[in-house]
Design an enzyme around this catalytic site. Structure first.
Site, PDB file in Angstrom:
ATOM      1  N   GLY A   1      -5.303  26.376  19.216  1.00 30.31           N
ATOM      2  CA  GLY A   1      -6.493  26.817  19.951  1.00 30.31           C
ATOM      3  C   GLY A   1      -7.811  26.344  19.373  1.00 30.31           C
TER       4      GLY A   1
ATOM      5  N   ASN B   1      -3.401  25.470  12.744  1.00 34.52           N
ATOM      6  CA  ASN B   1      -3.275  24.853  14.072  1.00 34.52           C
ATOM      7  C   ASN B   1      -3.241  25.953  15.125  1.00 34.52           C
ATOM      8  OD1 ASN B   1      -0.532  23.963  16.046  1.00 34.52           O
ATOM      9  ND2 ASN B   1      -2.450  22.849  16.188  1.00 34.52           N
TER      10      ASN B   1
ATOM     11  N   MET C   1       4.936  15.918  22.359  1.00 37.44           N
ATOM     12  CA  MET C   1       5.873  15.152  23.184  1.00 37.44           C
ATOM     13  C   MET C   1       5.152  14.663  24.430  1.00 37.44           C
ATOM     14  SD  MET C   1       8.751  15.223  21.628  1.00 37.44           S
ATOM     15  CE  MET C   1       9.859  14.549  22.819  1.00 37.44           C
TER      16      MET C   1
ATOM     17  N   CYS D   1       9.044  24.360  17.412  1.00 35.37           N
ATOM     18  CA  CYS D   1       9.285  24.163  18.844  1.00 35.37           C
ATOM     19  C   CYS D   1      10.263  25.198  19.388  1.00 35.37           C
ATOM     20  CB  CYS D   1       9.835  22.761  19.096  1.00 35.37           C
ATOM     21  SG  CYS D   1      10.131  22.466  20.851  1.00 35.37           S
TER      22      CYS D   1
ATOM     23  N   GLN E   1       7.288  12.872  12.845  1.00 36.40           N
ATOM     24  CA  GLN E   1       7.842  14.228  12.929  1.00 36.40           C
ATOM     25  C   GLN E   1       9.302  14.178  13.347  1.00 36.40           C
ATOM     26  OE1 GLN E   1       7.258  17.340  15.959  1.00 36.40           O
ATOM     27  NE2 GLN E   1       6.488  18.598  14.280  1.00 36.40           N
TER      28      GLN E   1
ATOM     29  N   HIS F   1       1.135  26.840  13.105  1.00 33.51           N
ATOM     30  CA  HIS F   1       0.654  27.120  14.448  1.00 33.51           C
ATOM     31  C   HIS F   1       0.468  28.631  14.507  1.00 33.51           C
ATOM     32  CE1 HIS F   1       1.390  26.727  19.097  1.00 33.51           C
ATOM     33  NE2 HIS F   1       0.259  27.316  18.804  1.00 33.51           N
TER      34      HIS F   1
ATOM     35  N   LYS G   1       5.980  21.897   9.703  1.00 33.06           N
ATOM     36  CA  LYS G   1       5.110  22.520  10.715  1.00 33.06           C
ATOM     37  C   LYS G   1       5.873  23.696  11.306  1.00 33.06           C
ATOM     38  CE  LYS G   1       2.510  21.390  14.929  1.00 33.06           C
ATOM     39  NZ  LYS G   1       3.255  21.929  16.081  1.00 33.06           N
TER      40      LYS G   1
ATOM     41  N   PRO H   1       1.493  16.612  16.611  1.00 29.79           N
ATOM     42  CA  PRO H   1       2.572  15.935  17.337  1.00 29.79           C
ATOM     43  C   PRO H   1       2.711  16.558  18.717  1.00 29.79           C
ATOM     44  CG  PRO H   1       3.467  17.437  15.677  1.00 29.79           C
ATOM     45  CD  PRO H   1       1.983  17.419  15.498  1.00 29.79           C
TER      46      PRO H   1
HETATM   47  C1  LIG Z   1       2.407  18.509  25.577  1.00 29.46           C
HETATM   48  C2  LIG Z   1       2.692  19.090  24.217  1.00 29.46           C
HETATM   49  C3  LIG Z   1       3.777  18.631  23.503  1.00 29.46           C
HETATM   50  C4  LIG Z   1       4.055  19.147  22.227  1.00 29.46           C
HETATM   51  N1  LIG Z   1       5.069  18.604  21.487  1.00 29.46           N
HETATM   52  C5  LIG Z   1       5.237  19.001  20.187  1.00 29.46           C
HETATM   53  C6  LIG Z   1       6.143  18.333  19.328  1.00 29.46           C
HETATM   54  O1  LIG Z   1       6.788  17.341  19.678  1.00 29.46           O
HETATM   55  N2  LIG Z   1       6.266  18.802  18.051  1.00 29.46           N
HETATM   56  C7  LIG Z   1       5.540  19.882  17.589  1.00 29.46           C
HETATM   57  O2  LIG Z   1       5.677  20.277  16.428  1.00 29.46           O
HETATM   58  N3  LIG Z   1       4.680  20.518  18.398  1.00 29.46           N
HETATM   59  C8  LIG Z   1       4.478  20.086  19.659  1.00 29.46           C
HETATM   60  N4  LIG Z   1       3.534  20.679  20.436  1.00 29.46           N
HETATM   61  C9  LIG Z   1       2.715  21.759  19.875  1.00 29.46           C
HETATM   62  C10 LIG Z   1       1.453  21.181  19.230  1.00 29.46           C
HETATM   63  O3  LIG Z   1       1.790  20.343  18.143  1.00 29.46           O
HETATM   64  C11 LIG Z   1       0.520  22.310  18.739  1.00 29.46           C
HETATM   65  O4  LIG Z   1       1.195  23.038  17.754  1.00 29.46           O
HETATM   66  C12 LIG Z   1       0.106  23.241  19.869  1.00 29.46           C
HETATM   67  O5  LIG Z   1      -0.288  22.516  21.020  1.00 29.46           O
HETATM   68  C13 LIG Z   1      -1.035  24.152  19.432  1.00 29.46           C
HETATM   69  O6  LIG Z   1      -2.165  23.407  19.079  1.00 29.46           O
HETATM   70  P1  LIG Z   1      -3.421  23.232  20.092  1.00 29.46           P
HETATM   71  O7  LIG Z   1      -3.812  24.612  20.550  1.00 29.46           O
HETATM   72  O8  LIG Z   1      -4.488  22.580  19.269  1.00 29.46           O
HETATM   73  O9  LIG Z   1      -2.948  22.397  21.232  1.00 29.46           O
HETATM   74  C14 LIG Z   1       3.242  20.183  21.693  1.00 29.46           C
HETATM   75  C15 LIG Z   1       2.165  20.638  22.444  1.00 29.46           C
HETATM   76  C16 LIG Z   1       1.866  20.092  23.679  1.00 29.46           C
HETATM   77  C17 LIG Z   1       0.655  20.583  24.445  1.00 29.46           C
END
Ligand SMILES: Cc1cc2nc3c(=O)[nH]c(=O)nc-3n(C[C@H](O)[C@H](O)[C@H](O)COP(=O)(O)O)c2cc1C
Length: 354
Positions: free
Chosen positions: A212, A210, A18, A99, A69, A170, A138, A16
């Site tokens: 990186g 989750n 935003m 978050c 979510q 995460h 999450k 997810p």
């Molecule tokens: C632009 C952006 C918006 C995000 N919004 C949410 C969100 O609404 N809910 C959530 O649980 N995590 C949110 N995250 C975190 C991601 O779900 C994820 O946990 C985080 O980016 C780490 O994963 P990655 O390294 O694969 O990007 C957001 C991340 C990014 C980059």
């Protein structure tokens, strides 16, 4: 309580995000993989109860499997929202306990809920009592001083009996003060091994990792240790990696898509959505912009999408032509170089910056 339902649990999901995983992004992602689990952006329970419900819950039937979510800390409201999710046809409802944004913290939900595992357990139990679809969580490895492996284990152990069908972790802690949400996704170090350890110690739980993870090779390596992998920014920045997922992760025959065929599959969607009130071309094409990331023509693709909004849905064909043109020029240059000539200076149209 009835046995915990297994999450509709694809081994790979798109996080997810935003302002990223809106319905346009998800439609695009679904053209790249039939099976990856998709998530909405976080929807705050309060907004769903008092706001434009239809708009917030809207998705296309082709987006299944899809999880909604939720953000919130009130079990009664979250249960009400879980019911709305099930009624709207979602396959899963997920609670955001990761978050760290100041706005979310001021609402006492998101990652700060890791300090109140009993509230999370209560919320999960209340949601489960209301719906048959899986309820999942999450969260982060920890936050602030609450960042030892044992702290995370205690959190999971407190919530699991309520019937969470999956724990998506995460793999970095969050600092609630002093770091922006963006820094909180980059600065605290990744601790993947602790998520693997969680699965080792609690094999009966469904654990998703989750943080990186950027390639399908990495996804496969993690799947040796956990049940599922969630990718976020890699899906946003290099969406083409998803095209290999159905064959490599889900064991399906390779659908044989190309970047161009996926782009063309977006044309009818773009034409249709442009006819809706308040939809601008950019709302859709911004998600397509990185489709050619790393390829010759990537810049020509992006530039055409950004600059030729006047073409409407025709912008996609024009951008594909621009890619072809950049490729032809590149080939000509390569041939000239092979023939010993120095060739013309590299022009921007050759797209040296991929
Ligand atoms: C632009 C952006 C918006 C995000 N919004 C949410 C969100 O609404 N809910 C959530 O649980 N995590 C949110 N995250 C975190 C991601 O779900 C994820 O946990 C985080 O980016 C780490 O994963 P990655 O390294 O694969 O990007 C957001 C991340 C990014 C980059």
């Amino acid at each position: 309580m009835s046995p915990t339902p297994r999450a509709a649990t694809p081994a790979l999901s798109i996080a997810p995000m935003m302002d990223v995983t809106d319905r346009h992004f998800r439609w695009f992602a679904r053209r790249l993989s039939r099976h990856v689990l998709l998530y909405t952006e976080m929807v705050v329970a309060q907004a769903l109860i008092h706001g434009d419900r239809e708009h917030l819950l809207r998705f296309d039937a082709s987006e299944h499997p899809i999880a909604l979510q939720l953000g919130g800390d009130d079990p009664v409201k979250l249960a009400l929202c879980a019911r709305m999710a099930e009624d709207a046809g979602y396959d899963e409802v997920n609670l955001n306990v990761g978050c760290p944004s100041p706005r979310v913290q001021s609402g006492s939900f998101g990652v700060v809920l890791m300090r109140r595992p009993h509230v999370v357990a209560e919320a999960v139990a209340a949601m489960r009592a209301e719906v048959r679809i899986p309820v999942t969580v999450k969260h982060r490895i920890g936050l602030d001083e609450l960042d030892r492996f044992e702290d995370m284990l205690a959190f999971v152990d407190a919530v699991a009996p309520a019937g969470a069908a999956r724990f998506t972790v995460h793999a970095r802690k969050a600092w609630t003060q002093g770091l922006s949400p963006k820094q909180n996704r980059n600065v605290p170090p990744l601790r993947h091994a602790e998520v693997h350890r969680l699965k080792r110690l609690r094999p009966e739980l469904h654990v998703e990792i989750n943080g990186g993870i950027r390639t399908l090779d990495e996804v496969e390596a993690h799947l040796a240790h956990v049940d599922a992998v969630m990718i976020g920014r890699a899906a946003r920045d290099t969406p083409w990696i998803l095209a290999g997922a159905d064959a490599r992760i889900f064991g399906c025959s390779d659908p044989g898509a190309t970047r161009a065929s996926v782009a063309r599959a977006m044309v009818p969607y773009l034409a249709r959505t442009l006819g809706e009130p308040r939809v601008r071309l950019h709302h859709v094409t911004r998600h397509l912009a990185p489709l050619f990331a790393g390829e010759v023509g990537a810049r020509a693709w992006r530039r055409t999408l950004a600059q030729r909004a006047d073409l409407g849905a025709g912008v996609i064909e024009a951008a594909l032509e621009a890619v072809e043109e950049a490729r032809r020029l590149q080939e000509q240059l390569a041939q000239r170089e092979a023939a010993g000539g120095s060739g013309p200076p590299r022009d921007d149209a050759l797209d040296p910056v991929r």
